[in-house]
Each structure stands twice: as C-alpha cells, then as structure tokens.
Design a protein around this motif. Sequence first.
Motif, PDB file in Angstrom:
ATOM      1  N   LEU A 134       0.838  -1.197   0.000  1.00  0.00           N
ATOM      2  CA  LEU A 134       0.000   0.000   0.000  1.00  0.00           C
ATOM      3  C   LEU A 134       0.871   1.245   0.000  1.00  0.00           C
ATOM      4  CD1 LEU A 134      -2.676  -0.865   2.730  1.00  0.00           C
ATOM      5  CD2 LEU A 134      -2.824  -1.219   0.254  1.00  0.00           C
ATOM      6  N   ASP A 135       0.573   2.172  -0.872  1.00  0.00           N
ATOM      7  CA  ASP A 135       1.215   3.484  -0.885  1.00  0.00           C
ATOM      8  C   ASP A 135       0.417   4.377   0.058  1.00  0.00           C
ATOM      9  OD1 ASP A 135       1.344   6.194  -3.298  1.00  0.00           O
ATOM     10  OD2 ASP A 135       2.547   5.842  -1.502  1.00  0.00           O
ATOM     11  N   ALA A 136       0.873   4.497   1.313  1.00  0.00           N
ATOM     12  CA  ALA A 136       0.106   5.231   2.321  1.00  0.00           C
ATOM     13  C   ALA A 136       1.039   5.733   3.406  1.00  0.00           C
ATOM     14  CB  ALA A 136      -0.986   4.346   2.925  1.00  0.00           C
ATOM     15  N   ASP A 137       0.571   6.740   4.145  1.00  0.00           N
ATOM     16  CA  ASP A 137       1.336   7.371   5.216  1.00  0.00           C
ATOM     17  C   ASP A 137       0.852   6.852   6.558  1.00  0.00           C
ATOM     18  OD1 ASP A 137       2.124   9.487   7.234  1.00  0.00           O
ATOM     19  OD2 ASP A 137       2.975  10.396   5.431  1.00  0.00           O
ATOM     20  N   VAL A 138       1.793   6.618   7.484  1.00  0.00           N
ATOM     21  CA  VAL A 138       1.430   6.138   8.814  1.00  0.00           C
ATOM     22  C   VAL A 138       0.473   7.086   9.521  1.00  0.00           C
ATOM     23  CG1 VAL A 138       3.391   7.239   9.989  1.00  0.00           C
ATOM     24  CG2 VAL A 138       2.392   5.148  10.940  1.00  0.00           C
ATOM     25  N   ARG A 139       0.473   8.362   9.121  1.00  0.00           N
ATOM     26  CA  ARG A 139      -0.419   9.345   9.749  1.00  0.00           C
ATOM     27  C   ARG A 139      -1.872   9.186   9.313  1.00  0.00           C
ATOM     28  NH1 ARG A 139       4.287  11.406   8.253  1.00  0.00           N
ATOM     29  NH2 ARG A 139       5.604  12.516   9.755  1.00  0.00           N
ATOM     30  N   ASP A 140      -2.129   8.265   8.416  1.00  0.00           N
ATOM     31  CA  ASP A 140      -3.484   8.039   7.921  1.00  0.00           C
ATOM     32  C   ASP A 140      -3.900   6.595   8.211  1.00  0.00           C
ATOM     33  OD1 ASP A 140      -5.912   8.190   6.672  1.00  0.00           O
ATOM     34  OD2 ASP A 140      -5.126   8.621   4.672  1.00  0.00           O
ATOM     35  N   PRO A 141      -4.050   6.255   9.498  1.00  0.00           N
ATOM     36  CA  PRO A 141      -4.366   4.859   9.834  1.00  0.00           C
ATOM     37  C   PRO A 141      -5.697   4.382   9.275  1.00  0.00           C
ATOM     38  CG  PRO A 141      -4.577   6.278  11.779  1.00  0.00           C
ATOM     39  CD  PRO A 141      -3.925   7.089  10.709  1.00  0.00           C
ATOM     40  N   LEU A 166       7.807   5.609  13.874  1.00  0.00           N
ATOM     41  CA  LEU A 166       7.092   6.605  14.680  1.00  0.00           C
ATOM     42  C   LEU A 166       7.961   7.800  15.031  1.00  0.00           C
ATOM     43  CD1 LEU A 166       4.935   4.329  16.979  1.00  0.00           C
ATOM     44  CD2 LEU A 166       4.199   5.667  15.004  1.00  0.00           C
ATOM     45  N   GLY A 167       9.272   7.660  14.922  1.00  0.00           N
ATOM     46  CA  GLY A 167      10.144   8.825  15.099  1.00  0.00           C
ATOM     47  C   GLY A 167       9.930   9.883  14.039  1.00  0.00           C
ATOM     48  N   LEU A 168       9.303   9.499  12.919  1.00  0.00           N
ATOM     49  CA  LEU A 168       8.981  10.470  11.866  1.00  0.00           C
ATOM     50  C   LEU A 168       7.713  11.256  12.176  1.00  0.00           C
ATOM     51  CD1 LEU A 168       9.809   8.217   8.790  1.00  0.00           C
ATOM     52  CD2 LEU A 168      11.200  10.076   9.719  1.00  0.00           C
ATOM     53  N   VAL A 169       7.001  10.866  13.216  1.00  0.00           N
ATOM     54  CA  VAL A 169       5.828  11.619  13.681  1.00  0.00           C
ATOM     55  C   VAL A 169       6.298  12.442  14.878  1.00  0.00           C
ATOM     56  CG1 VAL A 169       3.453  11.479  14.513  1.00  0.00           C
ATOM     57  CG2 VAL A 169       4.327   9.749  12.910  1.00  0.00           C
ATOM     58  N   GLU A 170       6.498  13.723  14.661  1.00  0.00           N
ATOM     59  CA  GLU A 170       7.178  14.549  15.671  1.00  0.00           C
ATOM     60  C   GLU A 170       6.394  14.661  16.971  1.00  0.00           C
ATOM     61  OE1 GLU A 170       9.294  18.965  16.059  1.00  0.00           O
ATOM     62  OE2 GLU A 170       8.217  18.396  14.233  1.00  0.00           O
ATOM     63  N   ASP A 171       5.086  14.800  16.866  1.00  0.00           N
ATOM     64  CA  ASP A 171       4.270  14.980  18.062  1.00  0.00           C
ATOM     65  C   ASP A 171       4.020  13.628  18.738  1.00  0.00           C
ATOM     66  OD1 ASP A 171       1.235  15.097  19.251  1.00  0.00           O
ATOM     67  OD2 ASP A 171       2.293  17.008  19.529  1.00  0.00           O
ATOM     68  N   ALA A 175       1.635  10.401  17.689  1.00  0.00           N
ATOM     69  CA  ALA A 175       2.199   9.074  17.439  1.00  0.00           C
ATOM     70  C   ALA A 175       1.496   8.014  18.281  1.00  0.00           C
ATOM     71  CB  ALA A 175       3.700   9.090  17.739  1.00  0.00           C
ATOM     72  N   ARG A 176       1.232   8.324  19.542  1.00  0.00           N
ATOM     73  CA  ARG A 176       0.528   7.363  20.394  1.00  0.00           C
ATOM     74  C   ARG A 176      -0.902   7.144  19.905  1.00  0.00           C
ATOM     75  NH1 ARG A 176       1.267   8.052  26.754  1.00  0.00           N
ATOM     76  NH2 ARG A 176       0.231   6.024  26.592  1.00  0.00           N
ATOM     77  N   ALA A 177      -1.538   8.194  19.429  1.00  0.00           N
ATOM     78  CA  ALA A 177      -2.909   8.059  18.923  1.00  0.00           C
ATOM     79  C   ALA A 177      -2.949   7.161  17.690  1.00  0.00           C
ATOM     80  CB  ALA A 177      -3.483   9.437  18.606  1.00  0.00           C
ATOM     81  N   ILE A 178      -1.921   7.240  16.846  1.00  0.00           N
ATOM     82  CA  ILE A 178      -1.847   6.389  15.664  1.00  0.00           C
ATOM     83  C   ILE A 178      -1.761   4.921  16.077  1.00  0.00           C
ATOM     84  CG2 ILE A 178      -0.340   5.711  13.745  1.00  0.00           C
ATOM     85  CD1 ILE A 178       0.347   8.738  13.478  1.00  0.00           C
ATOM     86  N   THR A 221      12.662  12.083  15.261  1.00  0.00           N
ATOM     87  CA  THR A 221      12.686  12.452  16.672  1.00  0.00           C
ATOM     88  C   THR A 221      13.026  11.247  17.536  1.00  0.00           C
ATOM     89  OG1 THR A 221      10.985  14.141  16.281  1.00  0.00           O
ATOM     90  CG2 THR A 221      11.353  13.464  18.563  1.00  0.00           C
ATOM     91  N   PRO A 222      14.270  11.155  18.043  1.00  0.00           N
ATOM     92  CA  PRO A 222      14.566  10.098  19.017  1.00  0.00           C
ATOM     93  C   PRO A 222      13.763  10.328  20.297  1.00  0.00           C
ATOM     94  CG  PRO A 222      16.588  11.099  18.150  1.00  0.00           C
ATOM     95  CD  PRO A 222      15.443  11.983  17.744  1.00  0.00           C
ATOM     96  N   ARG A 223      13.354   9.241  20.928  1.00  0.00           N
ATOM     97  CA  ARG A 223      12.549   9.346  22.152  1.00  0.00           C
ATOM     98  C   ARG A 223      13.189   8.535  23.273  1.00  0.00           C
ATOM     99  NH1 ARG A 223       7.880   9.506  18.221  1.00  0.00           N
ATOM    100  NH2 ARG A 223       7.133  11.645  18.462  1.00  0.00           N
ATOM    101  N   SER A 224      12.774   8.832  24.483  1.00  0.00           N
ATOM    102  CA  SER A 224      13.311   8.111  25.634  1.00  0.00           C
ATOM    103  C   SER A 224      12.761   6.691  25.638  1.00  0.00           C
ATOM    104  CB  SER A 224      12.924   8.818  26.928  1.00  0.00           C
ATOM    105  OG  SER A 224      11.532   8.683  27.162  1.00  0.00           O
TER     106      SER A 224
END
Length: 271
Positions: A134-141, A166-171, A175-178, A221-224
């Motif tokens: 699928l050609d799709a963006d993770v931001r469009d679940p 998910l590091g490509l989703v800055e907020d 990211a958690r909502a996705i 965005t690296p995260r803890s």
Amino acid sequence: MAEDAEHTDRARPALDTSVPHSARIWNYLLGGKDNYPVDRAAGDKVLELFPGMVDITRHSRAFIGRVVRYLAGEAGIRQFLDIGTGLPTVDNTHEIAQRVAPECRIVYVDNDPLVLAHAQALLTSTPEGATAYLDADVRDPEHILREATATLDLDRPVGLMLMGILGLVEDYDQARAIVRRLMDALPPGSYLGLNDGADTDPDYVEAIRRHNAASGAVSYTPRSPEQIAGFFEGLELLEPGVVSCPHWRPEALPFGEPPVIAAYGGLARKN
C-alpha cells in the motif's frame, strides 16, 4: 505468484531525487544500492558525527527478524501489517514469516515513491500465502486499515509492525494516537512489534539534530525508552520488555554480550 491486493488509486507522488528520504538513507546505511547521491551524502554526514549509526541500522534489522520469527513461530500469527517497511533488502517480513509458515499473508505500507517502484520485489509470495503493498502514510491509519482488508482478515489476529517509523511523527501524542487507532482495529490475540531511535546516546541525538536541520527531509525524533514503552500501554508486554534492540531475545553470540545501542523496542500482545 499468490494473489496481491490492488494498489490504491490515489495519485502517486513524484520521485524527488534532490531531497533525501529516510527509507533510502536507511537502505544506504544497510549497504543497499536503492538510493541516490543526496541520500548517500545525508547518510555520510550522519556517519561523520556518529559512526555507530551503522550498528543501529543493522541491529534494528536483526531485531525485526527475531520478532517476525517469534510471531510466525511460537505465537502462531499468520497475518502481518508492516507499516514503514522501507526498501526491499534480504529477509523481508514476508520471507521470514513464510519460511516459518508458508500460508502467512503480509501487507507492506510505505509512502516513498522509490519503495513503490520496487514494490514488485515485495509482492513475491509462496503459493499458499499472499503479499500486498500500500502506498500510504502512517499518519493516515484509517486509509491503511481500509485498504489492508483486501488482503488481511482483521477479525483474525494480526502482527502489527511499526519499526523505526514513529520517530517520523514529531508529536508524541499524535504518534501514540496512531498506535492506539491501529491496535483498536485489531482483534485480541494480535501483537504490536515496535522499535525506534532512542535519546540514550548524546552523540546519536546530536547527529540526528544536525541531520534534521540540514537535510530538508522529514525530521526524525529520538525518544526516551520510557516514551517508546508508552506506545505499548494497555497491551501485555512480552519479556524482556522494552530494551535496546540487540538485547531483545538475542540469539547465541560467540563474542560475549550484545551491545547497547540507541534503538529500543519490544513486542506486546493484545488480550
């Protein structure tokens, strides 16, 4: 070849070789050839600042293989939704899963035009199973879930793979909502396999900061480790929990303990 889901009819983005893309940079760092000079230049700048990036890419790839082998083997999963798959390399998700269980069905998702151009390499399958792209963006679940049903039965357990995406989703809240939306659509017995870059190594964090500032590509965005663990909230986290990727169920090593790298991940079950 086994049946393949039809690609979406949405307009496909043009391939812009003047701007580096995360999937192609990752391919370069893994030693692949599906990249352009701009991607290699971006990767080399990261390596100048943080030579350990090669270890992160390779150990992250090995982590994915161990997760897929566990899911297709011990966990008995026969369906996989791999979002942010990147460019085809050796031992892609479908190859590992179908080696264990030939009837496995896999849907790959990415939004890089070069990945789309190479999708045929991802659409090989055993006769018993199936693969689709699928050609799709993770931001469009919502779109991903809707299109995935052409190949996957979302009433049966699915192994959801969110590896390094998910590091490509800055907020962080977004990211958690996705993750929540994707897992909410899957039945009990499904699994979430996830890893991402961590902020545990200052040199890695600085290399990513400079890359983000200079590349013009989508920022990473690296995260803890605690934030990465937050993606698994509400799920049953399997041992050893969220750890540096080489320490997740490592296979026998002839040279002592596996290293600790700035990429953390885990695997969890939906009950």
